[in-house]
Structures are given as C-alpha cells and as structure tokens.
Design an enzyme around this catalytic site. Structure first.
Site, mmCIF file in Angstrom:
data_model
loop_
_atom_site.group_PDB
_atom_site.id
_atom_site.type_symbol
_atom_site.label_atom_id
_atom_site.label_comp_id
_atom_site.label_asym_id
_atom_site.label_seq_id
_atom_site.Cartn_x
_atom_site.Cartn_y
_atom_site.Cartn_z
ATOM 1 N N LYS A 169 44.533 8.711 -5.818
ATOM 2 C CA LYS A 169 44.420 7.962 -6.772
ATOM 3 C C LYS A 169 44.141 8.918 -8.045
ATOM 4 O O LYS A 169 43.778 8.429 -9.007
ATOM 5 C CB LYS A 169 43.103 7.000 -6.729
ATOM 6 N N GLY A 228 42.772 -0.292 -5.770
ATOM 7 C CA GLY A 228 42.056 1.193 -5.323
ATOM 8 C C GLY A 228 40.954 1.150 -6.131
ATOM 9 O O GLY A 228 40.710 0.802 -7.162
ATOM 10 N N THR A 229 39.973 1.935 -5.720
ATOM 11 C CA THR A 229 38.696 2.241 -6.101
ATOM 12 C C THR A 229 38.294 3.593 -5.665
ATOM 13 O O THR A 229 38.568 3.870 -4.386
ATOM 14 C CB THR A 229 37.675 1.251 -5.968
ATOM 15 N N THR A 230 37.156 4.092 -5.903
ATOM 16 C CA THR A 230 36.492 4.540 -7.270
ATOM 17 C C THR A 230 36.908 5.883 -7.866
ATOM 18 O O THR A 230 37.026 6.747 -6.869
ATOM 19 C CB THR A 230 35.048 4.282 -6.828
ATOM 20 N N ASP A 267 37.931 8.270 -4.372
ATOM 21 C CA ASP A 267 37.939 8.150 -2.887
ATOM 22 C C ASP A 267 39.457 7.753 -2.435
ATOM 23 O O ASP A 267 40.232 7.823 -3.360
ATOM 24 C CB ASP A 267 37.083 6.902 -2.614
#
Length: 286
Positions: A91, A58-60, A75
């Site tokens: 997240k 996962g990002t950001t 995101d």
C-alpha cells in the site's frame, strides 16, 4: 479532409495527443481516452449502494517526519467485509524520486490511481522540463481524488496519504486528503485508514521531532502494531510467513525502501518487547 473526418494528425494519432501545453497527463487522458482512467469500468455498474462491498479495502498508513525527511509505512492486509482478502498487499509506493504515496480505501482503484499519479508526475516533468514542487504534486493528487468522487459516493473511496522531501523548504512534509479531494498539510505525523485513530494515539506517546531515522521507523512500526491490536482490518506483522509492513523513507537523496530484512529485525525487537509489555513501550508522564 471532409468535415466529418476524424481529427487525425501525424501517425494517425488524434490531434489532442500532440497539442502543446498539456502538462497534465490526466487531463489529456480524460480528453482522448477516458476509459483508461481508474474507475471508468465500474461507472456503469448497477447496484450503486453495494459497490463498496465488491472490492477489497486496504488500511492503515502512517507517516512521520524526522530532521532528514519523512518515513511512510503501511500494513499488508486487505479486507472484504469480515474476510481477509489478501495478507501481503503493498500500500506504499514511490510517487517519484522524492515523494511517497500510501493508499487506504478501495484497493483496486487505489493501486490504479497511484499508477496514474506516477505517470502524471513523469509526464509533467518531460513536458515542462522540470519537476513539480512537492505542493504542486500534492495538488495534482487532490484533483485526481476529486475526479473519483462519484465512485466514492458509491462506497469506493480512495483516501491516500502523500509525503515527501521538499527541496525548497529542506524538510519532509505530509499531506492528507478527504474523499472530495480536499488537501490538508499535516505536521510531525499522521495516519489514515480504519486503524488510524489507534496509530495516531500511539504516535502521540512515542513521537519526538528530533528522532533519528531508525527511531522514527521504529515509532511508526509501533504505531502500526497498536493499530492492528485494536482494528481487525489492520494486519499485524506475520511472523510465521515473515510478512512485514512496507516502509519507505524520503529524504534529500531520494526515496528508499527499507529492506524486508531490516524491517524484520526491527519487528522481532518490537515483538520481543511486547512479550513483556503488551501495551507497548512506556512513555514519560512529563
């Protein structure tokens, strides 16, 4: 009780469960039930060099302070190699009443770590009768990340971004980490994840320390949009499915999640502006 009998106390529980002075739930779990800790089920897997390829990442995550607290947003995309593993993963989570944690890295381990961190803070407050300071919470999270170092060396790194309202200092504060558990206080704004360099570049233009909470929220949404524009692992707003970033605000009244309806309205405004200026809002030269 014979010398070979298990160390059992009241109710058939191991004595370690009932010993005094254990304010850290993580230390307690390590002593009596290490198998429940994040990553313990993966520790013995063969092929250590490829473990990172087995898990979605996962990002950001972006955070920015304003005079009344701090805004944290993330995101919703998780990737596995060149594939989109999930479009609506969350997240960003409340760690406790006054703090927020956002996760980047191996998604499954990160979510487990957040759950353990939430229990850790609740356990400490129940045992000690008072909550940890914001810096104390940041230090506890650093210890947990350091415990994940063997898996990080195998490609399953968890790199969170921690932020919250510091009641003593009367301000929002942001803390970043590295894979070894190193803790660093950031000022004004910060971002982690594969799109972080683009998000921070965007905030350098848009951020001002005197922004309102609404303008700060728009700034972090603009930063996430810029990150998604240049980083394939960062998901932009999904207008067809109405999937938008998760945004949380920590202030003196506690942690509040900005509703999807509010975020959706801000995203619609953002996207409308991008249709006439794809690179984003103009920043003054001086």
């Amino acid at each position: 009780m014979s010398p070979s009998s298990p160390d059992v106390s009241r109710g058939g529980l191991p004595a370690a469960f009932l010993r005094a002075g254990t304010s850290s739930f993580t230390e307690l779990a390590t002593a009596v039930a290490p198998d429940v800790l994040p990553g313990s089920r993966l520790a013995g897997l063969p092929g250590t060099a490829s473990l990172g390829d087995l898990a979605p990442h996962g990002t950001t995550i972006v955070a920015a302070t304003f005079p009344g607290g701090v805004v944290v947003a993330g995101d919703r995309r998780a990737t596995m190699g060149n594939m989109i593993a999930q479009r609506d993963i969350e997240k960003v989570f409340p760690a406790d009443e006054f703090s927020v944690v956002g996760i980047a890295g191996a998604a499954g381990l990160a979510v487990e770590m957040v759950g353990l961190f939430q229990v850790e803070l609740e356990h400490y407050e129940k045992i000690e009768g008072a909550p940890l300071s914001l810096v104390g919470k940041a230090n506890r999270l650093a210890t947990m990340i350091r415990g994940n170092l063997p898996l990080a060396m195998q490609g399953l790194a968890v790199v969170p971004l921690f932020a919250g309202w510091d009641e003593a200092a009367r301000m929002g504060r942001i803390f970043s980490y590295d894979a070894t558990g190193g803790r660093y206080e950031e000022h004004s704004f910060f971002s982690v994840g594969s799109g972080s360099i683009f998000a921070r570049g965007s905030l350098k233009k848009l951020y001002s320390p005197d922004l309102s909470v609404g303008d700060t929220t728009m700034a972090v949404l603009q930063a996430l949009y810029d990150a998604a524009d240049d980083d394939s692992a960062t998901g932009g707003p999904d207008l067809a499915r109405r999937i938008f970033p998760v945004v949380m605000v920590a202030g003196p009244a506690g942690v509040e999640r900005v509703s999807d309806e509010q975020v959706g309205q801000m995203v619609d405004t953002l996207v409308g502006g991008r249709r006439t200026r794809p690179d984003g809002p103009e920043a003054p030269v001086v």
